[in-house]
Design a protein around this motif. Structure first.
Motif, PDB file in Angstrom:
ATOM      1  N   MET A   1     103.679  86.376  -1.936  1.00  0.00           N
ATOM      2  CA  MET A   1     102.534  85.577  -1.516  1.00  0.00           C
ATOM      3  C   MET A   1     102.770  84.125  -1.888  1.00  0.00           C
ATOM      4  N   ARG A   2     102.466  83.230  -0.955  1.00  0.00           N
ATOM      5  CA  ARG A   2     102.607  81.802  -1.245  1.00  0.00           C
ATOM      6  C   ARG A   2     101.360  81.307  -1.958  1.00  0.00           C
ATOM      7  N   ASN A   3     101.547  80.776  -3.170  1.00  0.00           N
ATOM      8  CA  ASN A   3     100.460  80.162  -3.926  1.00  0.00           C
ATOM      9  C   ASN A   3     100.357  78.686  -3.557  1.00  0.00           C
ATOM     10  N   LEU A   4      99.338  78.034  -4.041  1.00  0.00           N
ATOM     11  CA  LEU A   4      98.994  76.685  -3.583  1.00  0.00           C
ATOM     12  C   LEU A   4      99.115  75.704  -4.743  1.00  0.00           C
ATOM     13  N   LEU A   5      99.943  74.696  -4.554  1.00  0.00           N
ATOM     14  CA  LEU A   5     100.291  73.746  -5.609  1.00  0.00           C
ATOM     15  C   LEU A   5      99.571  72.422  -5.360  1.00  0.00           C
ATOM     16  N   SER A   6      98.840  71.941  -6.370  1.00  0.00           N
ATOM     17  CA  SER A   6      98.105  70.683  -6.191  1.00  0.00           C
ATOM     18  C   SER A   6      98.227  69.817  -7.435  1.00  0.00           C
ATOM     19  N   ILE A   7      98.215  68.514  -7.188  1.00  0.00           N
ATOM     20  CA  ILE A   7      98.271  67.506  -8.253  1.00  0.00           C
ATOM     21  C   ILE A   7      97.087  66.563  -8.082  1.00  0.00           C
ATOM     22  N   ASP A   8      96.303  66.407  -9.134  1.00  0.00           N
ATOM     23  CA  ASP A   8      95.232  65.403  -9.148  1.00  0.00           C
ATOM     24  C   ASP A   8      95.848  64.100  -9.639  1.00  0.00           C
ATOM     25  N   LEU A   9      96.154  63.207  -8.719  1.00  0.00           N
ATOM     26  CA  LEU A   9      96.946  62.022  -9.029  1.00  0.00           C
ATOM     27  C   LEU A   9      96.039  60.925  -9.584  1.00  0.00           C
ATOM     28  N   GLU A  10      96.034  60.845 -10.895  1.00  0.00           N
ATOM     29  CA  GLU A  10      95.263  59.829 -11.625  1.00  0.00           C
ATOM     30  C   GLU A  10      96.048  59.460 -12.871  1.00  0.00           C
ATOM     31  N   ASP A  11      95.728  58.338 -13.484  1.00  0.00           N
ATOM     32  CA  ASP A  11      96.458  57.933 -14.684  1.00  0.00           C
ATOM     33  C   ASP A  11      95.783  58.486 -15.933  1.00  0.00           C
ATOM     34  N   TRP A  12      96.449  58.301 -17.064  1.00  0.00           N
ATOM     35  CA  TRP A  12      96.016  58.925 -18.316  1.00  0.00           C
ATOM     36  C   TRP A  12      94.633  58.472 -18.754  1.00  0.00           C
ATOM     37  N   PHE A  13      94.230  57.253 -18.416  1.00  0.00           N
ATOM     38  CA  PHE A  13      92.959  56.706 -18.888  1.00  0.00           C
ATOM     39  C   PHE A  13      91.810  56.989 -17.924  1.00  0.00           C
ATOM     40  N   CYS A  14      92.090  57.653 -16.791  1.00  0.00           N
ATOM     41  CA  CYS A  14      91.059  57.912 -15.782  1.00  0.00           C
ATOM     42  C   CYS A  14      90.263  59.184 -16.054  1.00  0.00           C
ATOM     43  N   VAL A  15      90.670  59.967 -17.020  1.00  0.00           N
ATOM     44  CA  VAL A  15      90.079  61.293 -17.210  1.00  0.00           C
ATOM     45  C   VAL A  15      88.647  61.202 -17.735  1.00  0.00           C
ATOM     46  N   SER A  16      87.858  62.194 -17.400  1.00  0.00           N
ATOM     47  CA  SER A  16      86.452  62.202 -17.822  1.00  0.00           C
ATOM     48  C   SER A  16      86.298  62.248 -19.332  1.00  0.00           C
ATOM     49  N   ASN A  17      87.270  62.838 -20.021  1.00  0.00           N
ATOM     50  CA  ASN A  17      87.233  62.895 -21.486  1.00  0.00           C
ATOM     51  C   ASN A  17      87.149  61.507 -22.120  1.00  0.00           C
ATOM     52  N   PHE A  18      87.628  60.496 -21.390  1.00  0.00           N
ATOM     53  CA  PHE A  18      87.697  59.145 -21.950  1.00  0.00           C
ATOM     54  C   PHE A  18      86.592  58.233 -21.434  1.00  0.00           C
ATOM     55  N   ASP A  19      85.605  58.780 -20.740  1.00  0.00           N
ATOM     56  CA  ASP A  19      84.543  57.949 -20.174  1.00  0.00           C
ATOM     57  C   ASP A  19      83.898  57.040 -21.213  1.00  0.00           C
ATOM     58  N   ALA A  20      83.646  57.582 -22.392  1.00  0.00           N
ATOM     59  CA  ALA A  20      82.971  56.801 -23.430  1.00  0.00           C
ATOM     60  C   ALA A  20      83.943  55.931 -24.223  1.00  0.00           C
ATOM     61  N   LEU A  21      85.248  56.178 -24.065  1.00  0.00           N
ATOM     62  CA  LEU A  21      86.256  55.463 -24.850  1.00  0.00           C
ATOM     63  C   LEU A  21      86.880  54.309 -24.076  1.00  0.00           C
ATOM     64  N   ILE A  22      87.063  54.504 -22.753  1.00  0.00           N
ATOM     65  CA  ILE A  22      87.681  53.470 -21.918  1.00  0.00           C
ATOM     66  C   ILE A  22      86.811  53.277 -20.682  1.00  0.00           C
ATOM     67  N   PRO A  23      85.870  52.363 -20.707  1.00  0.00           N
ATOM     68  CA  PRO A  23      85.018  52.124 -19.534  1.00  0.00           C
ATOM     69  C   PRO A  23      85.854  51.707 -18.324  1.00  0.00           C
ATOM     70  N   ARG A  24      85.349  51.975 -17.127  1.00  0.00           N
ATOM     71  CA  ARG A  24      86.090  51.612 -15.920  1.00  0.00           C
ATOM     72  C   ARG A  24      86.362  50.120 -15.848  1.00  0.00           C
ATOM     73  N   SER A  25      85.507  49.331 -16.440  1.00  0.00           N
ATOM     74  CA  SER A  25      85.723  47.882 -16.439  1.00  0.00           C
ATOM     75  C   SER A  25      86.975  47.494 -17.231  1.00  0.00           C
ATOM     76  N   GLU A  26      87.496  48.425 -18.050  1.00  0.00           N
ATOM     77  CA  GLU A  26      88.694  48.146 -18.852  1.00  0.00           C
ATOM     78  C   GLU A  26      89.936  48.864 -18.324  1.00  0.00           C
ATOM     79  N   TRP A  27      89.825  49.548 -17.204  1.00  0.00           N
ATOM     80  CA  TRP A  27      90.973  50.291 -16.693  1.00  0.00           C
ATOM     81  C   TRP A  27      92.168  49.379 -16.393  1.00  0.00           C
ATOM     82  N   ASP A  28      91.910  48.229 -15.811  1.00  0.00           N
ATOM     83  CA  ASP A  28      93.020  47.345 -15.436  1.00  0.00           C
ATOM     84  C   ASP A  28      93.775  46.804 -16.649  1.00  0.00           C
ATOM     85  N   ALA A  29      93.171  46.880 -17.815  1.00  0.00           N
ATOM     86  CA  ALA A  29      93.835  46.395 -19.031  1.00  0.00           C
ATOM     87  C   ALA A  29      94.706  47.465 -19.694  1.00  0.00           C
ATOM     88  N   GLN A  30      94.677  48.691 -19.182  1.00  0.00           N
ATOM     89  CA  GLN A  30      95.417  49.790 -19.798  1.00  0.00           C
ATOM     90  C   GLN A  30      96.865  49.840 -19.304  1.00  0.00           C
TER      91      GLN A  30
END
Length: 292
Positions: A1-30
């Motif tokens: 059976m063929r399984n389905l391979l996917s990549i969520d293409l985002e950088d390390w600082f874009c993750v929801s875990n970091f919402d309170a640590l790295i605001p989107r206004s600071e993404w360009d500085a990372q």
């Protein structure tokens, strides 16, 4: 059976875990690391002769358009992960419409093939955010892979949603994230943190069990999960372990998985099941929410 391979293409600082640590206004500085980590994946996929679906965060695509062109030129499918990685639970229909429209404009200019697949940041298409369905349809999205049929996670999931494809609208197919039922409980077998935290043999056994039930597994990962040199954030111990565990061996594990199982992109499978997929099956949590 063929399984389905996917990549969520985002950088390390874009993750929801970091919402309170790295605001989107600071993404360009990372430190921008996603190009190198994504190219490592492209090299692996080329070596193993597999194609994947890349759910691209359009904020990244704006800053690295050549990377998205490389992904498309290599024969991989480009799908949408939104623009600014805001969870649907942080938006309303009007703001989601703007976010999705902006993202699709960027991505459709960078891909020769139609961009008609979508995955919500942090799987945030839940019972509370079904208002997003007509927005997706209005923008020409024909298949979605945002719903996790799992109820044990505090921030996402629809506990009793179907495990097999169904339609959220007349032309919108849902490809739910993969779970296996064991002793009356559902256990994710779909990549991401689960793949890094589970022993490899457990991941492989769960994939086989899902395949034996007649279902391909939808596997997902992020480029940052293959980048042990990324900056480390100060977080509570449990979150830190969950986020950074096994980053140094994830690429090796994925390589092993690509050899052990057959893989392909998601869009063709969505088209193949479209006619047979039921429309919001009665009894599912999603059907009850829409009826209400």
């Amino acid at each position: 059976m063929r399984n389905l391979l996917s990549i969520d293409l985002e950088d390390w600082f874009c993750v929801s875990n970091f919402d309170a640590l790295i605001p989107r206004s600071e993404w360009d500085a990372q430190q921008f690391r996603v190009v190198e980590s994504t190219r490592a994946l492209l090299e692996l996929f080329d070596r193993r002769g597999v194609k994947a679906t890349f759910f691209v965060l359009a904020w990244v695509a704006e800053r690295a358009p050549e990377l998205i062109r490389e992904v498309a030129a290599a024969g991989h499918e480009v799908a949408c992960h939104g623009y600014g990685h805001q969870r649907l639970t942080q938006l309303d229909a009007e703001r989601f419409d703007a976010d999705l429209g902006k993202a699709l404009t960027i991505l459709r200019e960078l891909s020769d093939a139609p961009v008609v697949g979508y995955r919500a940041p942090s799987f945030s298409l839940t019972e509370r955010t079904l208002w997003a369905i007509p927005v997706l349809e209005r923008h020409g999205i024909r298949w979605d892979s945002s719903i996790f049929p799992f109820g044990a996670h505090p921030e996402y999931g629809i506990a009793d949603a179907p495990l097999t494809p169904y339609r959220l609208g007349e032309d919108l197919v849902e490809l739910p994230m993969s779970c296996v039922e064991l002793a009356g409980r559902r256990m994710p077998c779909t990549g991401g943190g689960y793949f890094r935290l589970y022993p490899y043999r457990l991941s492989a056994a769960l994939i086989r069990r899902c395949n034996q039930a007649g279902r391909p597994v939808i596997f997902y990962a992020h480029p940052w999960e293959f980048d042990p040199g990324q900056p480390r954030m100060t977080m509570p111990l449990l979150k830190r372990l969950r986020h950074y565990n096994h980053l140094d061996v994830t690429l090796e594990r994925l390589d092993r998985l690509l050899v052990e199982f057959e893989w392909g992109p998601m869009g063709a499978w969505a088209d193949s099941v479209r006619d047979s997929a039921p429309l919001l099956p009665p009894g599912s949590a999603g059907a009850r929410a829409k009826a209400a």
